[in-house]
Design a protein around this motif. Sequence first.
Motif, mmCIF file in Angstrom:
data_model
loop_
_atom_site.group_PDB
_atom_site.id
_atom_site.type_symbol
_atom_site.label_atom_id
_atom_site.label_comp_id
_atom_site.label_asym_id
_atom_site.label_seq_id
_atom_site.Cartn_x
_atom_site.Cartn_y
_atom_site.Cartn_z
ATOM 1 N N GLU A 62 0.237 -1.223 -0.434
ATOM 2 C CA GLU A 62 0.055 -0.094 -0.167
ATOM 3 C C GLU A 62 0.718 1.480 0.016
ATOM 4 N N ASP A 63 1.948 1.089 0.288
ATOM 5 C CA ASP A 63 2.682 2.347 0.651
ATOM 6 C C ASP A 63 3.165 3.011 -0.880
ATOM 7 N N SER A 65 1.740 1.550 -3.566
ATOM 8 C CA SER A 65 0.934 1.757 -5.235
ATOM 9 C C SER A 65 0.135 3.468 -4.348
ATOM 10 N N LYS A 66 -0.481 3.797 -3.182
ATOM 11 C CA LYS A 66 -0.313 5.263 -2.867
ATOM 12 C C LYS A 66 0.495 6.056 -3.712
#
Length: 199
Positions: A62-63, A65-66
């Motif tokens: 997620e780090d 992807s964002k």
Amino acid sequence: MNLVTKSAIDFTTPAVLSDGEIVDDFCLSKHVQNKYAVLFFYPLDFTFVCPTELISFSNKIEDFSKRGVEVIGVSVDSKFSHCKWRKTPVNDGGIGEVSYTLVSDIKKSISRDYGVLHDDSIALRATFVIDDKFIVRHQSINDLPLGRNIDEFTRIVDAIKHNEEYGEVCPAGWKKGKPAMQASNEGVADYLNSYSEEL
């Protein structure tokens, strides 16, 4: 072999995608088109340090992807080995269903092209950060026993994006939200006057 500032080396090869699908025509440039990418090489499936790194990448997806970053892992194993390793539980030495693509470099041509093939057999622990123009902006290589710090690669992406947005350069240990500096004698003097003891 230095690839920094140069175009990333494209390839089309078999891979296991993040959803577990096996494909024979995964193309790096198409997959990461107009996105940042972290392309990382590791020695072998079903080994020792490797699962810790692959699980860490997946835990922190997620780090990435964002930030608009695609993560792609590469080893000289087959697509079938990748698939089996993904289906092996973590507590049995597997990696579980990691949430990014694993590329098969069974012919060793990708590792060789990127200059990371060790002893003509396996890839070293190499990492390449590629920007949205398909230019390599960072590369690092660890010896086989030395696991990577995955947080470093989100920091590198943040630094690249900060420089592109603000024109400032990022000093040692810089993290997003911290002061950067102007690339001038005055800029470095001003920065060091305020922050040299924190370096």
